[in-house]
Design a protein around this motif. Sequence first.
Motif, PDB file in Angstrom:
ATOM      1  N   ALA A   1       0.967  -1.333   0.073  1.00 34.12           N
ATOM      2  CA  ALA A   1       0.051  -0.045  -0.161  1.00 34.12           C
ATOM      3  C   ALA A   1       1.004   1.356  -0.133  1.00 34.12           C
ATOM      4  O   ALA A   1       0.594   2.193  -0.913  1.00 34.12           O
ATOM      5  N   LEU A   2       2.031   1.366   0.773  1.00 33.09           N
ATOM      6  CA  LEU A   2       2.764   2.411   0.793  1.00 33.09           C
ATOM      7  C   LEU A   2       3.615   2.449  -0.536  1.00 33.09           C
ATOM      8  O   LEU A   2       3.774   3.617  -0.956  1.00 33.09           O
ATOM      9  N   TYR A   3       3.883   1.375  -1.178  1.00 33.40           N
ATOM     10  CA  TYR A   3       4.793   1.569  -2.723  1.00 33.40           C
ATOM     11  C   TYR A   3       3.609   2.195  -3.402  1.00 33.40           C
ATOM     12  O   TYR A   3       3.855   3.188  -4.127  1.00 33.40           O
ATOM     13  N   LYS A   4       2.295   1.723  -3.550  1.00 30.40           N
ATOM     14  CA  LYS A   4       1.179   2.400  -4.204  1.00 30.40           C
ATOM     15  C   LYS A   4       0.980   3.811  -4.196  1.00 30.40           C
ATOM     16  O   LYS A   4       1.029   4.784  -4.771  1.00 30.40           O
ATOM     17  N   ALA A   5       1.239   4.191  -2.705  1.00 29.02           N
ATOM     18  CA  ALA A   5       1.085   5.740  -2.433  1.00 29.02           C
ATOM     19  C   ALA A   5       2.180   6.653  -2.676  1.00 29.02           C
ATOM     20  O   ALA A   5       2.036   7.755  -3.308  1.00 29.02           O
ATOM     21  N   LEU A   6       3.344   5.917  -2.699  1.00 31.29           N
ATOM     22  CA  LEU A   6       4.535   6.822  -2.645  1.00 31.29           C
ATOM     23  C   LEU A   6       5.294   7.045  -4.100  1.00 31.29           C
ATOM     24  O   LEU A   6       5.846   7.764  -4.504  1.00 31.29           O
ATOM     25  N   ASN A   7       4.998   5.804  -4.784  1.00 29.77           N
ATOM     26  CA  ASN A   7       5.685   5.548  -6.152  1.00 29.77           C
ATOM     27  C   ASN A   7       5.112   6.811  -7.252  1.00 29.77           C
ATOM     28  O   ASN A   7       6.179   7.363  -7.901  1.00 29.77           O
ATOM     29  N   PRO A   8       3.763   7.214  -7.273  1.00 31.56           N
ATOM     30  CA  PRO A   8       3.581   8.388  -8.005  1.00 31.56           C
ATOM     31  C   PRO A   8       4.285   9.491  -7.712  1.00 31.56           C
ATOM     32  O   PRO A   8       4.781  10.390  -8.687  1.00 31.56           O
ATOM     33  N   ILE A   9       4.456   9.835  -6.276  1.00 36.46           N
ATOM     34  CA  ILE A   9       5.023  10.963  -5.855  1.00 36.46           C
ATOM     35  C   ILE A   9       6.467  11.188  -6.257  1.00 36.46           C
ATOM     36  O   ILE A   9       7.161  12.135  -6.579  1.00 36.46           O
ATOM     37  N   LEU A  10       7.275   9.782  -6.036  1.00 38.26           N
ATOM     38  CA  LEU A  10       8.438  10.112  -6.504  1.00 38.26           C
ATOM     39  C   LEU A  10       8.685  10.181  -8.224  1.00 38.26           C
ATOM     40  O   LEU A  10       9.566  11.040  -8.473  1.00 38.26           O
ATOM     41  N   VAL A  11       7.887   9.762  -8.819  1.00 40.33           N
ATOM     42  CA  VAL A  11       8.017  10.006 -10.195  1.00 40.33           C
ATOM     43  C   VAL A  11       7.665  11.412 -10.563  1.00 40.33           C
ATOM     44  O   VAL A  11       8.133  12.334 -11.304  1.00 40.33           O
ATOM     45  N   LEU A  12       6.464  12.074  -9.641  1.00 44.86           N
ATOM     46  CA  LEU A  12       6.171  13.449  -9.796  1.00 44.86           C
ATOM     47  C   LEU A  12       7.485  14.574  -9.777  1.00 44.86           C
ATOM     48  O   LEU A  12       7.448  15.533 -10.190  1.00 44.86           O
ATOM     49  N   THR A  13       8.337  13.991  -8.574  1.00 46.95           N
ATOM     50  CA  THR A  13       9.353  15.003  -7.992  1.00 46.95           C
ATOM     51  C   THR A  13      10.215  15.052  -9.246  1.00 46.95           C
ATOM     52  O   THR A  13      11.135  16.062  -9.339  1.00 46.95           O
ATOM     53  N   GLN A  14      10.461  14.378 -10.291  1.00 44.34           N
ATOM     54  CA  GLN A  14      11.315  14.310 -11.380  1.00 44.34           C
ATOM     55  C   GLN A  14      11.130  15.052 -12.436  1.00 44.34           C
ATOM     56  O   GLN A  14      11.518  15.214 -13.395  1.00 44.34           O
ATOM     57  N   THR A  15       9.542  15.709 -12.739  1.00 43.05           N
ATOM     58  CA  THR A  15       9.048  16.197 -13.413  1.00 43.05           C
ATOM     59  C   THR A  15       9.175  17.763 -13.249  1.00 43.05           C
ATOM     60  O   THR A  15       8.898  18.573 -14.142  1.00 43.05           O
ATOM     61  N   ILE A  16       9.933  18.091 -11.786  1.00 40.53           N
ATOM     62  CA  ILE A  16       9.992  19.422 -11.498  1.00 40.53           C
ATOM     63  C   ILE A  16      11.548  19.893 -11.888  1.00 40.53           C
ATOM     64  O   ILE A  16      12.399  19.304 -11.317  1.00 40.53           O
ATOM     65  N   PRO A  17      11.696  20.795 -12.357  1.00 44.09           N
ATOM     66  CA  PRO A  17      13.296  21.234 -13.198  1.00 44.09           C
ATOM     67  C   PRO A  17      14.066  21.305 -11.831  1.00 44.09           C
ATOM     68  O   PRO A  17      13.494  22.223 -10.901  1.00 44.09           O
ATOM     69  N   THR A  18      15.264  20.950 -11.924  1.00 46.70           N
ATOM     70  CA  THR A  18      16.207  21.304 -10.569  1.00 46.70           C
ATOM     71  C   THR A  18      16.530  22.930 -10.577  1.00 46.70           C
ATOM     72  O   THR A  18      16.483  23.337  -9.629  1.00 46.70           O
ATOM     73  N   VAL A  19      16.462  23.409 -11.580  1.00 49.90           N
ATOM     74  CA  VAL A  19      16.962  25.054 -11.331  1.00 49.90           C
ATOM     75  C   VAL A  19      15.761  25.656 -11.031  1.00 49.90           C
ATOM     76  O   VAL A  19      15.661  26.798 -10.455  1.00 49.90           O
ATOM     77  N   ALA A  20      14.429  25.063 -11.089  1.00 48.94           N
ATOM     78  CA  ALA A  20      13.248  26.018 -10.424  1.00 48.94           C
ATOM     79  C   ALA A  20      13.161  25.419  -8.839  1.00 48.94           C
ATOM     80  O   ALA A  20      12.829  26.202  -8.023  1.00 48.94           O
ATOM     81  N   ILE A  21      13.883  24.336  -8.484  1.00 50.85           N
ATOM     82  CA  ILE A  21      14.020  23.883  -6.939  1.00 50.85           C
ATOM     83  C   ILE A  21      14.932  24.724  -6.510  1.00 50.85           C
ATOM     84  O   ILE A  21      14.862  25.241  -5.077  1.00 50.85           O
ATOM     85  N   ALA A  22      16.156  24.898  -7.101  1.00 54.10           N
ATOM     86  CA  ALA A  22      17.252  25.393  -6.292  1.00 54.10           C
ATOM     87  C   ALA A  22      16.895  26.822  -5.600  1.00 54.10           C
ATOM     88  O   ALA A  22      17.453  27.149  -4.553  1.00 54.10           O
ATOM     89  N   PRO A  23      16.391  27.879  -6.138  1.00 54.79           N
ATOM     90  CA  PRO A  23      16.084  29.179  -5.767  1.00 54.79           C
ATOM     91  C   PRO A  23      15.182  29.100  -4.386  1.00 54.79           C
ATOM     92  O   PRO A  23      15.583  29.826  -3.455  1.00 54.79           O
TER      93      PRO A  23
END
Length: 260
Positions: free
Chosen positions: A94-116
């Motif tokens: 259940a935890l895998y199904k809950a967190l796996n989409p969040i892990l994938v979602l974090t990779q759609t955010i550009p690094t240069v947008a997180i850094a500031p």
Amino acid sequence: MCLQLKKKSRSITDYLIPALTIIGLLALWQIAHMAGWLPEYMLPSPLQVCQAFADDFPLLMKHAATTLYEAFAGLLIAVILAFVLSAVMDRYEALYKALNPILVLTQTIPTVAIAPLLVLWMGYETAPKIALVVIVGFFPLAVNLLNGYREADPDAIKMMRAMGASKWQIFFHVKLPGSMSHFFAGLYIAVSYAIVGAVISEWLGGFSGLGVYMTRVKKSFAYDKMFAVIFLISFISLVLLKVISVVRGRFVTWEHRNAE
């Protein structure tokens, strides 16, 4: 004896061809610069880059030490988090199904947008740099470990269950050892991300680091020094990748046996 000679010859060729390719490209670059095809204000020659590197060598080493500290600290935290979270996610579906989409979602955010944002929240010290390295390095490590767990030998798992082993015993004796090749594959990616992530975060502010050095020489239009630090970052990344490859060969010995 013949097999050993073939392996040695193949090993020499594997190193020689890339080295000759790089030397050839640098030679063409130098010739193009000497012929006037490449204006100096746009692209300095390799000799000028080497001279700039030699002139600023002590300063570059000082900044490189800061960047390496940030990269290694962030990578260590990313490895620990990846092992812990991937183990829990593998244990609880259940935890895998809950967190796996969040892990994938974090990779759609550009690094240069997180850094500031990290700099705004944590200031200009090393904390935001390490945090960014953790963010960019965690995903490939966690995903590769999860893939390794799910590709574990089913026959070994069935045998362990037949012997009355618990899920955690199966994890530590079958899944975790079997996932090491996947872990090093993720680490190979995470190491290159770690250096780049540290440099990108240093662009936005700081007191030391190769990213800070690049920002300073860019403002003075010292393109030879810009290329010197770019080459240094590439060299550091290549050395670290080679170290990972050697360590992987020591730990994941069965891959070499299968190759033979």
